[in-house]
Design an enzyme around this catalytic site. Structure first.
Site, PDB file in Angstrom:
ATOM      1  N   TYR A  97      -3.483  -2.101   0.820  1.00  0.00           N
ATOM      2  CA  TYR A  97      -3.685  -1.368   2.075  1.00  0.00           C
ATOM      3  C   TYR A  97      -4.571  -0.146   1.846  1.00  0.00           C
ATOM      4  CZ  TYR A  97      -2.767   2.348   5.405  1.00  0.00           C
ATOM      5  OH  TYR A  97      -2.933   3.394   6.276  1.00  0.00           O
ATOM      6  N   LYS A 106      -8.699   0.987   3.047  1.00  0.00           N
ATOM      7  CA  LYS A 106      -9.161   2.251   3.633  1.00  0.00           C
ATOM      8  C   LYS A 106     -10.312   2.824   2.816  1.00  0.00           C
ATOM      9  CE  LYS A 106      -6.243   2.600   7.105  1.00  0.00           C
ATOM     10  NZ  LYS A 106      -6.711   2.492   8.508  1.00  0.00           N
ATOM     11  N   SER A 125      -6.810   7.355   5.628  1.00  0.00           N
ATOM     12  CA  SER A 125      -5.503   7.728   5.090  1.00  0.00           C
ATOM     13  C   SER A 125      -5.660   8.602   3.854  1.00  0.00           C
ATOM     14  CB  SER A 125      -4.719   6.460   4.731  1.00  0.00           C
ATOM     15  OG  SER A 125      -3.598   6.758   3.933  1.00  0.00           O
TER      16      SER A 125
END
Length: 335
Positions: A149, A153, A124
Site C-alpha cells: 500500500y 503511494k 500518505s
C-alpha cells in the site's frame, strides 16, 4: 468551479465533498463503493442541502471516465480512489499495485485528453519509510514504505513528478496524511470500515458500542512517554479543509508541490483511549498485547509549510475527534 472527486463517498472523500460544496464548488463524484455505501450521498445532501452528481464507476475504467469528463466541465480533480488497508496489501500485493497505480494512470491520461491541469493527490506519511527521524519534513529523502500500500503511494508520487516534469502546465499538490480520526459533527458521515477495523478509532468506537469485546493495544514497552506508540492524529474535518487550501494553491500555478497535513505533535495510543473515555464519560475494555510487527515507536508531521504556504493549520483537537467519532458511532450503530 467544478471539481471531480474520485473516491468521494469514502471516509476522507465524503468529508472533503461536504467542505467543497459548502465553499461553493460544483462537485462530481466517481466511486465504485468498494470502501463506502450509497447512503453517504444522502447524508451529504442532508448536511449541505445539495446532492453532488455521482457516477458508480471504477477509475480504472478509462472509457467510463471519459464519459464523466464529456458530460461535465471538470476544472480540477482530487484523487482519493484506491485500496488502502496496509495489512491486506501485504497478502494481496497484485491487487493493490494494479488498482492504485492503474487508476491513477487512467485518470492522468483522461485529464490530459480534456486539458484538465490541476490535481490534488491523496498520499500518505508512509512514504517517509523507516529511515527518517521525526518530525517528518517534506524536503526529506523519501524512504522505503514497509507495505505494498505504502509503495503504491510512493510510486504514484514519482509518476506525478515525472508527468509534471514532462508537462509543467500540470499543477499537482501531493498531500501526505498522517492519522485521520473523527467524523462530521452532524454524526451523519464518518469512518465506516467493512469487517474488522484496521485503524484505531473505529476499533475504539466499536468496543465502546459493544460490537467488539476488547481493544488490543500492541505493545507498551516503546521508548515513548507511556510505552505505547505515538501518532499524529488529525481530525478528518481539518484534513478536508486542507484539500480546499490545496485547491486554492493550484490556482496560482505552482507546478509540483508537497505538503504534510498533520497537527505537528504525537499522541500515544493510551492517551487517545483516555481522551475518548473522558469526553464521552465511559470506560473501554482494553488489554496490552505484544508489539505488532512493523509498527514504528513514534512519528508526527512538521506541518509548518502548509501553514506558511496554504494558510492552513489544524483547529480541532483529539478530544473533538473522540467526541465526534462516538457521536457518529451512535448514529451509525446497527446500520
Amino acid at each position: 468551479m467544478s471539481v471531480l472527486v474520485t473516491g468521494g463517498t469514502g471516509y476522507i472523500g465524503s468529508h472533503t465533498v461536504v467542505e467543497l460544496i459548502n465553499a461553493g464548488y460544483e462537485v462530481v463524484i466517481v466511486d465504485n463503493y468498494i470502501n463506502s455505501k450509497p447512503e453517504v450521498l444522502d447524508a451529504i445532501q442532508t448536511i449541505t442541502g445539495k446532492k453532488p452528481r455521482f457516477y458508480n464507476l471504477d477509475v480504472i475504467d478509462k472509457v467510463g471516465l471519459k464519459k464523466v469528463f464529456q458530460e461535465n466541465k471538470i476544472d480540477q480533480v482530487i484523487h482519493f480512489a484506491g485500496l488502502k488497508a496496509v495489512g491486506e496489501s501485504v497478502s494481496k500485493p497484485l491487487e493493490y499495485y494494479r488498482n492504485n497505480i492503474d487508476s491513477t494512470l487512467s485518470l492522468l491520461e483522461v485529464m490530459k485528453e480534456f486539458s484538465v491541469k490541476n490535481l490534488v493527490f491523496s498520499s500518505s506519511a508512509t512514504v517517509y519509510g523507516e529511515e527518517n527521524d521525526f518530525p517528518y519534513v517534506e524536503t526529506m529523502r523519501l524512504g522505503t514504505p514497509t507495505s505494498p500500500y505504502g509503495k503504491t503511494k510512493l510510486f504514484i508520487e514519482m509518476i506525478l513528478k515525472d508527468v509534471n516534469h514532462a508537462n509543467p502546465e500540470l499543477n499537482v499538490a501531493v498531500l501526505r496524511y498522517f492519522n485521520p480520526i473523527g467524523a462530521h459533527p452532524s454524526g451523519l458521515i464518518g469512518e465506516d470500515p467493512q469487517g474488522l477495523p484496521n485503524n484505531l478509532m473505529p476499533y475504539i468506537t466499536r468496543v465502546a458500542a459493544g460490537k467488539l469485546d476488547t481493544l488490543h493495544v500492541f505493545g507498551n514497552d516503546y521508548p515513548t512517554q507511556d510505552g505505547t506508540c505515538e501518532r499524529d492524529y488529525i481530525h478528518v474535518v481539518d484534513l478536508a479543509l486542507g484539500h480546499l487550501a490545496a485547491l486554492k494553491k493550484l490556482e496560482s500555478h505552482p507546478g509540483f508541490v508537497v505538503y504534510n497535513l498533520g497537527t505537528g505533535k504525537g499522541i500515544s495510543v493510551l492517551e487517545l483511549i483516555h481522551d475518548f473515555e473522558d469526553v464521552n464519560h465511559l470506560k473501554l475494555n482494553y488489554v496490552i498485547d505484544k508489539r505488532r510487527p512493523g509498527d514504528l515507536p513514534a512519528y508526527w508531521a512538521d506541518a509548518s509549510k502548509a501553514k506558511r504556504e496554504l494558510n492552513w493549520e489544524t483547529k480541532l483537537t483529539a478530544k473533538d475527534a473522540c467526541r465526534d467519532s462516538w457521536n457518529w458511532e451512535k448514529h451509525n450503530s446497527g446500520k
